[in-house]
Design a protein around this motif. Sequence first.
Motif, PDB file in Angstrom:
ATOM      1  N   ARG A 144      16.692  -3.681 -31.874  1.00 13.83           N
ATOM      2  CA  ARG A 144      16.627  -2.482 -31.846  1.00 13.83           C
ATOM      3  C   ARG A 144      16.982  -2.189 -30.243  1.00 13.83           C
ATOM      4  NH1 ARG A 144      10.212  -1.450 -32.133  1.00 13.83           N
ATOM      5  NH2 ARG A 144      10.706   0.536 -31.377  1.00 13.83           N
ATOM      6  N   LEU A 145      16.930  -3.323 -29.247  1.00 11.53           N
ATOM      7  CA  LEU A 145      17.749  -2.874 -27.973  1.00 11.53           C
ATOM      8  C   LEU A 145      19.107  -2.760 -28.199  1.00 11.53           C
ATOM      9  CD1 LEU A 145      15.964  -5.750 -25.914  1.00 11.53           C
ATOM     10  CD2 LEU A 145      15.684  -3.365 -25.580  1.00 11.53           C
ATOM     11  N   ILE A 146      19.910  -3.669 -28.775  1.00 12.01           N
ATOM     12  CA  ILE A 146      21.295  -3.273 -28.911  1.00 12.01           C
ATOM     13  C   ILE A 146      21.511  -2.027 -29.523  1.00 12.01           C
ATOM     14  CG2 ILE A 146      23.335  -4.086 -30.200  1.00 12.01           C
ATOM     15  CD1 ILE A 146      21.884  -7.091 -29.966  1.00 12.01           C
ATOM     16  N   LYS A 147      20.837  -1.618 -30.691  1.00  8.41           N
ATOM     17  CA  LYS A 147      20.952  -0.582 -31.398  1.00  8.41           C
ATOM     18  C   LYS A 147      20.773   0.902 -30.782  1.00  8.41           C
ATOM     19  CE  LYS A 147      20.386   1.392 -36.181  1.00  8.41           C
ATOM     20  NZ  LYS A 147      19.389   2.470 -36.294  1.00  8.41           N
ATOM     21  N   GLU A 148      19.640   0.810 -30.120  1.00  8.60           N
ATOM     22  CA  GLU A 148      19.059   2.134 -29.275  1.00  8.60           C
ATOM     23  C   GLU A 148      19.428   2.197 -27.825  1.00  8.60           C
ATOM     24  OE1 GLU A 148      14.801   2.512 -30.296  1.00  8.60           O
ATOM     25  OE2 GLU A 148      15.226   1.242 -32.286  1.00  8.60           O
ATOM     26  N   GLY A 149      19.450   1.205 -27.422  1.00  5.66           N
ATOM     27  CA  GLY A 149      20.051   0.927 -26.021  1.00  5.66           C
ATOM     28  C   GLY A 149      21.067   2.126 -25.439  1.00  5.66           C
ATOM     29  N   PRO A 150      22.098   2.188 -26.144  1.00  4.12           N
ATOM     30  CA  PRO A 150      23.222   2.866 -25.519  1.00  4.12           C
ATOM     31  C   PRO A 150      22.802   4.400 -25.520  1.00  4.12           C
ATOM     32  CG  PRO A 150      24.262   1.343 -27.320  1.00  4.12           C
ATOM     33  CD  PRO A 150      22.647   1.072 -27.132  1.00  4.12           C
ATOM     34  N   GLU A 151      21.858   5.112 -25.993  1.00  6.18           N
ATOM     35  CA  GLU A 151      21.415   6.217 -26.054  1.00  6.18           C
ATOM     36  C   GLU A 151      20.892   6.565 -24.765  1.00  6.18           C
ATOM     37  OE1 GLU A 151      19.009   7.681 -29.088  1.00  6.18           O
ATOM     38  OE2 GLU A 151      18.402   9.338 -28.034  1.00  6.18           O
ATOM     39  N   TYR A 152      20.120   5.404 -24.227  1.00  4.75           N
ATOM     40  CA  TYR A 152      19.339   5.600 -22.815  1.00  4.75           C
ATOM     41  C   TYR A 152      20.195   4.976 -21.612  1.00  4.75           C
ATOM     42  CZ  TYR A 152      16.089   6.615 -26.143  1.00  4.75           C
ATOM     43  OH  TYR A 152      15.299   7.218 -27.353  1.00  4.75           O
ATOM     44  N   LEU A 153      21.585   5.020 -21.769  1.00  9.24           N
ATOM     45  CA  LEU A 153      22.273   4.007 -20.715  1.00  9.24           C
ATOM     46  C   LEU A 153      23.500   5.573 -20.217  1.00  9.24           C
ATOM     47  CD1 LEU A 153      23.529   0.702 -21.914  1.00  9.24           C
ATOM     48  CD2 LEU A 153      21.914   1.096 -19.929  1.00  9.24           C
ATOM     49  N   LYS A 154      23.652   5.350 -18.732  1.00  5.60           N
ATOM     50  CA  LYS A 154      24.374   6.188 -18.313  1.00  5.60           C
ATOM     51  C   LYS A 154      25.791   5.569 -18.509  1.00  5.60           C
ATOM     52  CE  LYS A 154      21.752   7.853 -14.458  1.00  5.60           C
ATOM     53  NZ  LYS A 154      21.610   7.567 -13.002  1.00  5.60           N
ATOM     54  N   ARG A 155      27.014   6.081 -18.299  1.00  5.63           N
ATOM     55  CA  ARG A 155      28.213   5.320 -18.434  1.00  5.63           C
ATOM     56  C   ARG A 155      28.914   5.451 -17.047  1.00  5.63           C
ATOM     57  NH1 ARG A 155      25.810   5.224 -22.868  1.00  5.63           N
ATOM     58  NH2 ARG A 155      26.683   5.566 -24.743  1.00  5.63           N
ATOM     59  N   PRO A 156      29.266   4.281 -16.607  1.00  6.53           N
ATOM     60  CA  PRO A 156      29.222   3.090 -17.233  1.00  6.53           C
ATOM     61  C   PRO A 156      27.628   2.653 -17.025  1.00  6.53           C
ATOM     62  CG  PRO A 156      29.902   2.647 -14.990  1.00  6.53           C
ATOM     63  CD  PRO A 156      30.055   4.253 -15.205  1.00  6.53           C
ATOM     64  N   GLY A 157      27.257   1.772 -17.940  1.00  3.95           N
ATOM     65  CA  GLY A 157      25.684   1.224 -17.936  1.00  3.95           C
ATOM     66  C   GLY A 157      25.896  -0.188 -18.367  1.00  3.95           C
ATOM     67  N   TYR A 158      24.879  -0.874 -18.129  1.00  2.00           N
ATOM     68  CA  TYR A 158      24.468  -2.310 -18.677  1.00  2.00           C
ATOM     69  C   TYR A 158      23.255  -2.432 -19.278  1.00  2.00           C
ATOM     70  CZ  TYR A 158      28.231  -3.009 -15.011  1.00  2.00           C
ATOM     71  OH  TYR A 158      29.156  -2.901 -14.225  1.00  2.00           O
ATOM     72  N   LEU A 159      23.471  -3.056 -20.623  1.00  3.83           N
ATOM     73  CA  LEU A 159      22.017  -3.463 -21.321  1.00  3.83           C
ATOM     74  C   LEU A 159      22.194  -5.075 -21.151  1.00  3.83           C
ATOM     75  CD1 LEU A 159      19.836  -3.377 -23.435  1.00  3.83           C
ATOM     76  CD2 LEU A 159      21.526  -3.705 -25.242  1.00  3.83           C
ATOM     77  N   MET A 160      21.281  -5.468 -20.463  1.00  4.77           N
ATOM     78  CA  MET A 160      20.999  -7.090 -20.484  1.00  4.77           C
ATOM     79  C   MET A 160      19.686  -7.550 -20.675  1.00  4.77           C
ATOM     80  SD  MET A 160      20.769  -7.266 -16.378  1.00  4.77           S
ATOM     81  CE  MET A 160      22.422  -6.499 -16.200  1.00  4.77           C
ATOM     82  N   PHE A 161      19.705  -8.737 -21.490  1.00  4.82           N
ATOM     83  CA  PHE A 161      18.486  -8.986 -21.984  1.00  4.82           C
ATOM     84  C   PHE A 161      18.546 -10.817 -22.391  1.00  4.82           C
ATOM     85  CE2 PHE A 161      20.733  -7.329 -25.603  1.00  4.82           C
ATOM     86  CZ  PHE A 161      20.451  -8.542 -26.713  1.00  4.82           C
ATOM     87  N   GLU A 162      17.051 -11.266 -22.115  1.00  2.43           N
ATOM     88  CA  GLU A 162      17.270 -12.882 -22.310  1.00  2.43           C
ATOM     89  C   GLU A 162      16.910 -13.048 -23.783  1.00  2.43           C
ATOM     90  OE1 GLU A 162      14.032 -14.376 -19.617  1.00  2.43           O
ATOM     91  OE2 GLU A 162      13.617 -16.000 -20.919  1.00  2.43           O
ATOM     92  N   ILE A 163      17.700 -14.177 -24.395  1.00  4.14           N
ATOM     93  CA  ILE A 163      17.685 -14.744 -25.727  1.00  4.14           C
ATOM     94  C   ILE A 163      16.932 -16.050 -25.795  1.00  4.14           C
ATOM     95  CG2 ILE A 163      19.600 -13.111 -26.324  1.00  4.14           C
ATOM     96  CD1 ILE A 163      21.428 -15.423 -26.122  1.00  4.14           C
ATOM     97  N   GLY A 164      16.784 -16.414 -26.975  1.00  5.39           N
ATOM     98  CA  GLY A 164      16.368 -17.730 -27.442  1.00  5.39           C
ATOM     99  C   GLY A 164      17.366 -18.915 -27.288  1.00  5.39           C
ATOM    100  N   TYR A 165      17.258 -20.153 -27.457  1.00  5.64           N
ATOM    101  CA  TYR A 165      18.174 -21.142 -27.182  1.00  5.64           C
ATOM    102  C   TYR A 165      18.969 -21.130 -28.246  1.00  5.64           C
ATOM    103  CZ  TYR A 165      15.460 -23.436 -30.946  1.00  5.64           C
ATOM    104  OH  TYR A 165      14.909 -23.976 -31.894  1.00  5.64           O
ATOM    105  N   ASP A 166      18.644 -20.743 -29.384  1.00  8.44           N
ATOM    106  CA  ASP A 166      19.573 -20.643 -30.526  1.00  8.44           C
ATOM    107  C   ASP A 166      20.118 -19.243 -31.232  1.00  8.44           C
ATOM    108  OD1 ASP A 166      17.208 -19.584 -31.338  1.00  8.44           O
ATOM    109  OD2 ASP A 166      17.114 -20.993 -33.204  1.00  8.44           O
ATOM    110  N   GLN A 167      19.723 -18.239 -30.066  1.00  3.94           N
ATOM    111  CA  GLN A 167      20.264 -17.069 -30.700  1.00  3.94           C
ATOM    112  C   GLN A 167      21.747 -16.476 -30.122  1.00  3.94           C
ATOM    113  OE1 GLN A 167      16.737 -15.192 -29.325  1.00  3.94           O
ATOM    114  NE2 GLN A 167      15.921 -14.943 -31.525  1.00  3.94           N
ATOM    115  N   ALA A 168      22.494 -17.150 -29.276  1.00 10.01           N
ATOM    116  CA  ALA A 168      23.439 -16.710 -28.462  1.00 10.01           C
ATOM    117  C   ALA A 168      24.663 -16.249 -29.682  1.00 10.01           C
ATOM    118  CB  ALA A 168      24.045 -17.738 -27.707  1.00 10.01           C
TER     119      ALA A 168
END
Length: 287
Positions: free
Chosen positions: A229-253
Amino acid sequence: MPARNLNTLIADAARKLEAVGIESGAAEAEYILCELLDFDRLHLYLHGPSLIDDDLIERFDAVVTKRLTRYPLQYILGVAWFFGRKFIVNEAVMVPTPETELLLDSLLRAARRCRSHPVSVLDVGVGSGVLSVSAALENPELDITALDISEAALGVARQNAERLEAVERIGFIQSDLFAGLKPGQQFDIIASNPPYIADGEYAGLPPEVKADPRISLLGGPKGMDIIDRLIKEGPEYLKRPGYLMFEIGYDQAEDVFASVQADSHYVDCTLLKDLNDIDRVIIGRVE
Ligand SMILES: C[S@@+](CC[C@H](N)C(=O)[O-])C[C@H]1O[C@@H](n2cnc3c(N)ncnc32)[C@H](O)[C@@H]1O
């Protein structure tokens, strides 16, 4: 029975803690004494020996006894350290982990590259407030909005912001991801340490982690529900340029990197490793 002094208190507690599977028993015993005396480690050894009295021993034993049940030390003491600051924690919030300092570092670096003044930041899933409060204190140029679905977590985050004198700089919202934001609201940076553990992994987690609120841990069958959901919905709430960053689990990269790259909103995608050389933070940039 030998008299109990600083060294025997630590050694006895270390032995008991290690017997129940706690790896760094001596370090925990030292840390408990440091918190009870409000000392750092150097002062513990300089001044601690003369301060060991019955009252301190009683309080120390009570903490150790509770810790032997594998209940998290941070909940027992009511505090956790993050980026050199002490935060209040209780069962309403996940105990912050050192890995999240990498997310904070990424946020602060990205903020230096943003052209806006102030730089607006959205912290999705604020929990105890470690990310938002630390960011506000490290960079006075940030205008921070912090949200969480949990009202109880927001209460703890606000309490930490007040204690650490950052409350004026952070707006708190109860929201299911972006649902509670105003229409058209956009940020330079969206940062999140989302729940990312796969439901099926829950049973095998250490008791300390299982004490965290389930809503702070579990991310659906593959641990990816909130991340997707962060990846899909995030861009609508970001300015341009903008950054979405988040933590992931050890095997999700691999999966997460592929999802960000497959989404045409993102012009590039970076993976960062934590101190254990595990891919831990992903950054997607929109232009
Ligand atoms: C892993 S914890 C992170 C807490 C804190 N940011 C930290 O790094 O220690 C995830 C947080 O996300 C919140 N959360 C879970 N699902 C959410 C949702 N759908 N919308 C908003 N927050 C959510 C949880 O309540 C929890 O506080």
